[in-house]
Design a protein around this motif. Structure first.
Motif, PDB file in Angstrom:
ATOM      1  N   LYS A  92     -43.362 -48.583 -62.756  1.00 25.25           N
ATOM      2  CA  LYS A  92     -42.837 -48.617 -64.123  1.00 25.25           C
ATOM      3  C   LYS A  92     -41.766 -47.553 -64.357  1.00 25.25           C
ATOM      4  CE  LYS A  92     -47.108 -50.466 -66.131  1.00 25.25           C
ATOM      5  NZ  LYS A  92     -48.222 -50.231 -67.082  1.00 25.25           N
ATOM      6  N   THR A  93     -41.421 -46.849 -63.303  1.00 24.25           N
ATOM      7  CA  THR A  93     -40.430 -45.779 -63.411  1.00 24.25           C
ATOM      8  C   THR A  93     -39.039 -46.319 -63.151  1.00 24.25           C
ATOM      9  OG1 THR A  93     -42.074 -44.169 -62.640  1.00 24.25           O
ATOM     10  CG2 THR A  93     -39.744 -43.536 -62.490  1.00 24.25           C
ATOM     11  N   ARG A  94     -38.121 -46.039 -64.063  1.00 19.59           N
ATOM     12  CA  ARG A  94     -36.757 -46.535 -63.931  1.00 19.59           C
ATOM     13  C   ARG A  94     -36.105 -45.988 -62.658  1.00 19.59           C
ATOM     14  NH1 ARG A  94     -33.271 -48.935 -67.424  1.00 19.59           N
ATOM     15  NH2 ARG A  94     -34.777 -48.668 -69.128  1.00 19.59           N
ATOM     16  N   GLY A  95     -35.480 -46.884 -61.903  1.00 20.51           N
ATOM     17  CA  GLY A  95     -34.795 -46.511 -60.666  1.00 20.51           C
ATOM     18  C   GLY A  95     -35.582 -46.833 -59.412  1.00 20.51           C
ATOM     19  N   ILE A  96     -36.900 -46.983 -59.550  1.00 20.73           N
ATOM     20  CA  ILE A  96     -37.735 -47.308 -58.389  1.00 20.73           C
ATOM     21  C   ILE A  96     -37.551 -48.785 -58.038  1.00 20.73           C
ATOM     22  CG2 ILE A  96     -40.106 -47.561 -57.550  1.00 20.73           C
ATOM     23  CD1 ILE A  96     -39.182 -44.699 -57.594  1.00 20.73           C
ATOM     24  N   LYS A  97     -37.184 -49.056 -56.787  1.00 19.53           N
ATOM     25  CA  LYS A  97     -36.968 -50.443 -56.372  1.00 19.53           C
ATOM     26  C   LYS A  97     -38.078 -50.981 -55.475  1.00 19.53           C
ATOM     27  CE  LYS A  97     -33.733 -48.971 -52.721  1.00 19.53           C
ATOM     28  NZ  LYS A  97     -32.326 -49.044 -52.259  1.00 19.53           N
ATOM     29  N   ASP A  98     -38.937 -50.080 -54.966  1.00 17.76           N
ATOM     30  CA  ASP A  98     -40.084 -50.526 -54.179  1.00 17.76           C
ATOM     31  C   ASP A  98     -41.119 -49.397 -54.138  1.00 17.76           C
ATOM     32  OD1 ASP A  98     -41.661 -52.212 -52.720  1.00 17.76           O
ATOM     33  OD2 ASP A  98     -40.555 -52.002 -50.831  1.00 17.76           O
ATOM     34  N   VAL A  99     -42.390 -49.789 -53.947  1.00 16.87           N
ATOM     35  CA  VAL A  99     -43.476 -48.815 -53.861  1.00 16.87           C
ATOM     36  C   VAL A  99     -44.296 -49.114 -52.613  1.00 16.87           C
ATOM     37  CG1 VAL A  99     -45.567 -47.901 -54.946  1.00 16.87           C
ATOM     38  CG2 VAL A  99     -43.605 -48.551 -56.368  1.00 16.87           C
ATOM     39  N   VAL A 100     -44.532 -48.089 -51.813  1.00 13.17           N
ATOM     40  CA  VAL A 100     -45.348 -48.215 -50.603  1.00 13.17           C
ATOM     41  C   VAL A 100     -46.650 -47.441 -50.812  1.00 13.17           C
ATOM     42  CG1 VAL A 100     -45.469 -47.803 -48.126  1.00 13.17           C
ATOM     43  CG2 VAL A 100     -43.268 -48.385 -49.182  1.00 13.17           C
ATOM     44  N   ASN A 101     -47.771 -48.116 -50.605  1.00 15.83           N
ATOM     45  CA  ASN A 101     -49.073 -47.505 -50.849  1.00 15.83           C
ATOM     46  C   ASN A 101     -49.648 -46.932 -49.551  1.00 15.83           C
ATOM     47  OD1 ASN A 101     -51.635 -46.759 -51.576  1.00 15.83           O
ATOM     48  ND2 ASN A 101     -52.186 -48.694 -52.536  1.00 15.83           N
ATOM     49  N   ASN A 102     -49.589 -45.615 -49.419  1.00 15.42           N
ATOM     50  CA  ASN A 102     -50.214 -44.913 -48.298  1.00 15.42           C
ATOM     51  C   ASN A 102     -51.301 -43.964 -48.793  1.00 15.42           C
ATOM     52  OD1 ASN A 102     -48.867 -45.894 -45.908  1.00 15.42           O
ATOM     53  ND2 ASN A 102     -47.019 -44.886 -46.647  1.00 15.42           N
ATOM     54  N   ILE A 103     -51.927 -44.349 -49.898  1.00 16.21           N
ATOM     55  CA  ILE A 103     -52.969 -43.529 -50.503  1.00 16.21           C
ATOM     56  C   ILE A 103     -54.302 -43.762 -49.782  1.00 16.21           C
ATOM     57  CG2 ILE A 103     -54.245 -43.046 -52.624  1.00 16.21           C
ATOM     58  CD1 ILE A 103     -51.785 -44.150 -54.151  1.00 16.21           C
ATOM     59  N   LYS A 104     -54.954 -42.687 -49.408  1.00 15.32           N
ATOM     60  CA  LYS A 104     -56.256 -42.769 -48.744  1.00 15.32           C
ATOM     61  C   LYS A 104     -57.353 -42.971 -49.786  1.00 15.32           C
ATOM     62  CE  LYS A 104     -59.454 -40.018 -45.932  1.00 15.32           C
ATOM     63  NZ  LYS A 104     -59.690 -38.703 -45.279  1.00 15.32           N
ATOM     64  N   VAL A 105     -58.282 -43.890 -49.488  1.00 18.14           N
ATOM     65  CA  VAL A 105     -59.422 -44.134 -50.378  1.00 18.14           C
ATOM     66  C   VAL A 105     -60.540 -43.150 -50.022  1.00 18.14           C
ATOM     67  CG1 VAL A 105     -61.156 -45.801 -51.146  1.00 18.14           C
ATOM     68  CG2 VAL A 105     -58.808 -46.561 -50.667  1.00 18.14           C
ATOM     69  N   GLU A 106     -60.823 -42.225 -50.910  1.00 21.16           N
ATOM     70  CA  GLU A 106     -61.775 -41.148 -50.641  1.00 21.16           C
ATOM     71  C   GLU A 106     -63.195 -41.652 -50.387  1.00 21.16           C
ATOM     72  OE1 GLU A 106     -61.669 -38.459 -53.890  1.00 21.16           O
ATOM     73  OE2 GLU A 106     -59.575 -37.873 -53.582  1.00 21.16           O
TER      74      GLU A 106
END
Length: 226
Positions: free
Chosen positions: A141-155
């Motif tokens: 939802k942030t202006r300027g972001i064209k793609d998001v990559v999810n490398n978040i670890k699930v605790e």
């Protein structure tokens, strides 16, 4: 917003299935996205939907596709919508804005972004898969972001065995009107696979959303059919 468009007849012929899909999709885009839908173009051939045009933020591009996916008769979607870029917004500005959004939710304190050329790489950790998705949604939802990559670890991954996780999945599905008896779910090393049949596309997404919140799940493979 324009009034709902009536089903039209061209050359004294009833509208085709593709025309009906376009008609319904445009109505849904206008209803759910309002002004953001004005620059989204829709074309459909044999149930294959092509989306084009321009939107302000990545989240609107994603939402357009989600809406299209909810329309009966849609077989496949090609999303060519472009996210508007502003040369005055730098990667550093985008990082700061994402961090500001994340810090408003204490459940996301362990997540941070690294932005390069408009692509947000989300790193760190969140307790459940659902929380990691929430972090990525905020970034989109942030202006300027064209793609998001999810490398978040699930605790919570590794805290419970697969049998316990599978039982909790059953409990999560039982809290809704979904026909859980028609849904088969298996867990292997924290990876959940959903199979079976539900009534509509909304229930397909609901089942996935519910199970993403179960502790210990690191990935959901949704193979539910209508």
């Amino acid at each position: 917003m324009q009034d709902k468009r009536a089903n039209w007849i061209e050359n004294d012929k009833s509208p085709t299935q593709d025309h009906l899909i376009v008609d319904k999709l445009k109505d849904q885009l206008e209803e759910k996205m309002q002004a953001s839908a004005m620059d989204v173009n829709v074309f459909c051939k044999d149930g294959y939907v092509h989306l084009s045009g321009i939107v302000d933020v990545l989240a609107e591009k994603i939402k357009s596709e989600d809406i299209a996916r909810s329309i009966d008769g849609v077989r496949k979607i090609e999303n060519k919508i472009t996210v508007a870029m502003d040369s005055n917004i730098t990667d550093t500005h985008m990082e700061k804005e994402i961090i500001s959004k994340l810090r408003k939710n204490e459940d996301l304190d362990g997540v941070s972004p690294k932005v390069h050329d408009g692509v947000a790489n989300m790193i760190g950790s969140a307790y459940t898969l659902r929380k990691s998705k929430e972090a990525c949604t905020l970034a989109s939802k942030t202006r300027g972001i064209k793609d998001v990559v999810n490398n978040i670890k699930v605790e919570s991954y590794g805290e419970y065995d697969d049998v316990t996780i599978n039982n909790r999945v059953a409990d999560a599905l039982d809290t809704t009107d979904l026909s859980a008896t028609d849904i088969e779910h298996t867990v292997r090393k924290g990876k959940l696979t959903l199979k079976g049949f539900v009534n509509n596309r909304h229930e397909v997404e609901l089942a996935k959303e519910l199970t993403m919140g179960v502790e210990g799940i690191r990935k959901v493979v949704n193979r539910l059919r209508i």
